[in-house]
Design a protein around this motif. Structure first.
Motif, short mmCIF file in Angstrom:
data_model
loop_
_atom_site.label_atom_id
_atom_site.label_comp_id
_atom_site.label_asym_id
_atom_site.label_seq_id
_atom_site.Cartn_x
_atom_site.Cartn_y
_atom_site.Cartn_z
N PHE A 154 1.44 17.84 -13.35
CA PHE A 154 1.68 17.43 -11.96
C PHE A 154 0.48 17.74 -11.08
CE2 PHE A 154 2.98 18.79 -7.66
CZ PHE A 154 3.42 17.58 -7.17
N LEU A 155 -0.08 18.91 -11.23
CA LEU A 155 -1.23 19.30 -10.41
C LEU A 155 -2.42 18.38 -10.64
CD1 LEU A 155 -1.02 23.19 -10.66
CD2 LEU A 155 -0.51 21.77 -8.68
N ASN A 156 -2.51 17.80 -11.83
CA ASN A 156 -3.59 16.87 -12.12
C ASN A 156 -3.48 15.59 -11.30
OD1 ASN A 156 -4.90 18.47 -14.04
ND2 ASN A 156 -3.67 17.66 -15.72
N LEU A 157 -2.27 15.28 -10.83
CA LEU A 157 -2.04 14.02 -10.13
C LEU A 157 -1.53 14.18 -8.70
CD1 LEU A 157 -0.31 11.72 -12.81
CD2 LEU A 157 -2.72 11.79 -12.15
N GLU A 158 -1.35 15.40 -8.25
CA GLU A 158 -0.67 15.60 -6.97
C GLU A 158 -1.34 14.86 -5.81
OE1 GLU A 158 1.23 19.17 -4.22
OE2 GLU A 158 -0.20 19.69 -5.81
N THR A 159 -2.63 14.96 -5.69
CA THR A 159 -3.33 14.29 -4.59
C THR A 159 -3.18 12.78 -4.67
OG1 THR A 159 -4.97 16.07 -4.44
CG2 THR A 159 -5.55 13.97 -3.44
N SER A 160 -3.27 12.25 -5.88
CA SER A 160 -3.11 10.80 -6.07
C SER A 160 -1.68 10.36 -5.74
CB SER A 160 -3.45 10.42 -7.52
OG SER A 160 -4.79 10.71 -7.81
N ILE A 161 -0.71 11.19 -6.04
CA ILE A 161 0.67 10.87 -5.72
C ILE A 161 0.87 10.84 -4.20
CG2 ILE A 161 3.05 11.72 -5.83
CD1 ILE A 161 2.37 12.79 -8.64
N GLU A 162 0.28 11.79 -3.49
CA GLU A 162 0.35 11.78 -2.03
C GLU A 162 -0.19 10.47 -1.47
OE1 GLU A 162 -1.75 15.11 -0.51
OE2 GLU A 162 -0.28 16.60 -1.16
N ASP A 163 -1.34 10.04 -1.97
CA ASP A 163 -1.94 8.79 -1.50
C ASP A 163 -1.04 7.60 -1.80
OD1 ASP A 163 -4.15 10.24 -0.67
OD2 ASP A 163 -5.33 9.83 -2.47
N ALA A 164 -0.42 7.62 -2.98
CA ALA A 164 0.45 6.51 -3.37
C ALA A 164 1.66 6.41 -2.45
CB ALA A 164 0.90 6.69 -4.82
N ILE A 165 2.22 7.55 -2.07
CA ILE A 165 3.38 7.53 -1.17
C ILE A 165 2.99 6.97 0.19
CG2 ILE A 165 5.10 8.96 0.00
CD1 ILE A 165 4.84 10.91 -2.42
N ILE A 166 1.85 7.41 0.70
CA ILE A 166 1.37 6.88 1.99
C ILE A 166 1.16 5.38 1.91
CG2 ILE A 166 -0.57 6.90 3.60
CD1 ILE A 166 -0.88 9.88 3.04
N ASN A 167 0.70 4.89 0.76
CA ASN A 167 0.44 3.46 0.59
C ASN A 167 1.70 2.60 0.61
OD1 ASN A 167 -2.33 3.75 0.45
ND2 ASN A 167 -2.39 3.84 -1.80
N LEU A 168 2.86 3.22 0.48
CA LEU A 168 4.10 2.45 0.48
C LEU A 168 4.25 1.61 1.75
CD1 LEU A 168 6.77 4.92 -0.98
CD2 LEU A 168 5.70 2.97 -2.13
N LYS A 169 3.78 2.13 2.86
CA LYS A 169 3.95 1.41 4.12
C LYS A 169 3.19 0.10 4.14
CE LYS A 169 0.22 4.10 6.31
NZ LYS A 169 -0.08 5.17 7.29
N TYR A 170 2.18 -0.03 3.25
CA TYR A 170 1.42 -1.27 3.18
C TYR A 170 2.05 -2.28 2.22
CZ TYR A 170 -2.07 1.86 5.19
OH TYR A 170 -2.74 2.77 5.98
N GLY A 171 3.09 -1.87 1.53
CA GLY A 171 3.69 -2.75 0.52
C GLY A 171 5.05 -3.28 0.89
N ARG A 172 5.37 -3.26 2.16
CA ARG A 172 6.72 -3.67 2.57
C ARG A 172 7.05 -5.11 2.19
NH1 ARG A 172 9.07 0.06 5.99
NH2 ARG A 172 7.69 1.58 6.99
N SER A 173 6.06 -5.98 2.08
CA SER A 173 6.32 -7.40 1.80
C SER A 173 6.71 -7.64 0.35
CB SER A 173 5.10 -8.25 2.15
OG SER A 173 3.99 -7.88 1.35
N PHE A 174 6.47 -6.67 -0.52
CA PHE A 174 6.81 -6.89 -1.94
C PHE A 174 7.56 -5.71 -2.56
CE2 PHE A 174 2.35 -5.51 -1.62
CZ PHE A 174 2.36 -4.35 -2.37
N MET A 175 8.23 -4.92 -1.73
CA MET A 175 9.08 -3.85 -2.24
C MET A 175 10.43 -3.91 -1.53
SD MET A 175 7.33 -0.52 -0.36
CE MET A 175 8.77 0.54 -0.20
#
Length: 223
Positions: A154-175
Motif C-alpha cells: 500500500f505504501l508503494n502506491l499511496e501517493t498515486s492512489i491519492e492522485d487517482a481519487i482527486i482525478n475522479l472529479k474529471y471523469g464525471r462524463s464516463f463514470m
C-alpha cells in the motif's frame, strides 16, 4: 514483481471509481449500521454483502446464529485489553472458531472494518493470492503477516492512489453519477480508509489473469 507495473492494466482511477460506487450504494449504509448500534440483522446483511455468510451455517434462517455473531463482535469491540486492530481481528476470528468451528479471519476483519474503518485492514483471499504473487509468501491465514505485506505494498502506491481519487472529479462524463462535489471528492483523497479500500480493489483485480502465470518469486521479494 513490482506492483506499480500493473497500474496500466488496472488504472487506479478505475479502482477509485469502483470503490466510490460501492461505498455510496452499499458500504456507507452498512458502516452506519454496524458502527453505531448494530443488530443481528445488520450483521447478517454485512456478511451477505461481503459474500462470507456461507461460512456461518444457519445464518440466514436462525436468530440464534445471528446473535452469536453479534455478541462476539460486541465483546471484541468492548475488550480494552486488545490494544491493536490486529489483535481484535484475531480475537474475533478465534471467537468464530469457538462457536462455528471455523477460524474465519476474513469475516472478522470485514465486520471490524465496518465498525471502525481506519486503521483496520480487510483480509481477502483474492488479495492474499495477489500478495503471494508479489513475493510475500507464507501468509496463509496469518493475519499479522498479511497485515504487514499489505501495508508494504500500500505504501508503494499511496501517493498515486491519492492522485487517482482527486482525478475522479474529471471523469464525471464516463463514470456512474455521484452526489459528491469536487471538494468532497478531494477530501476523500485524504481519508486513509478510503485510500486503503481503493487499494483493496486494486489487489482484487490483480488476482486476475495477469498474475496467474507469473513464476513464483522468493519470499524476500517486497517490490
Amino acid at each position: 514483481m513490482i506492483i506499480r507495473n500493473h497500474i496500466k492494466m488496472f488504472p487506479l482511477e478505475y479502482c477509485a471509481a469502483r470503490f466510490l460506487r460501492q461505498w455510496e450504494l452499499r458500504e456507507e449504509k452498512l458502516y452506519v449500521s454496524i458502527s453505531c448500534n448494530p443488530s443481528a440483522l445488520n450483521v447478517t446483511e454485512a456478511l451477505s454483502y461481503f459474500q462470507v455468510a456461507r461460512n456461518f451455517k444457519g445464518l440466514n434462517t436462525g436468530i440464534f446464529v445471528q446473535n452469536k455473531i453479534l455478541t462476539a463482535l460486541i465483546n471484541v469491540k468492548g475488550n480494552s485489553s486488545l490494544a491493536t486492530p490486529q489483535s481484535k481481528v484475531i480475537d474475533l476470528a478465534k471467537a468464530f472458531e469457538e462457536h462455528f468451528s471455523q477460524y474465519n479471519i476474513s469475516s472478522a476483519s470485514k465486520l471490524l472494518w465496518l465498525s471502525y474503518r481506519d486503521p483496520y485492514v480487510i483480509y481477502d483471499k483474492r488479495a492474499v493470492n495477489t500478495l503471494r504473487k508479489l513475493g510475500h509468501k507464507n501468509i496463509g491465514k496469518d493475519y499479522l503477516k498479511y497485515f504487514e505485506a499489505w501495508k508494504i505494498e500500500f505504501l508503494n502506491l499511496e501517493t498515486s492512489i491519492e492522485d487517482a481519487i482527486i482525478n475522479l472529479k474529471y471523469g464525471r462524463s464516463f463514470m456512474p453519477y455521484t452526489n459528491l462535489s469536487d471538494t468532497e471528492i478531494e477530501l476523500l483523497a485524504k481519508k486513509q480508509w478510503f485510500k486503503e479500500r481503493v487499494f483493496d480493489i486494486f489487489l482484487w483485480e490483480l488476482n486476475g489473469k495477469i498474475l496467474q502465470d507469473v513464476p513464483a518469486m522468493s519470499s524476500s521479494a517486497t517490490e
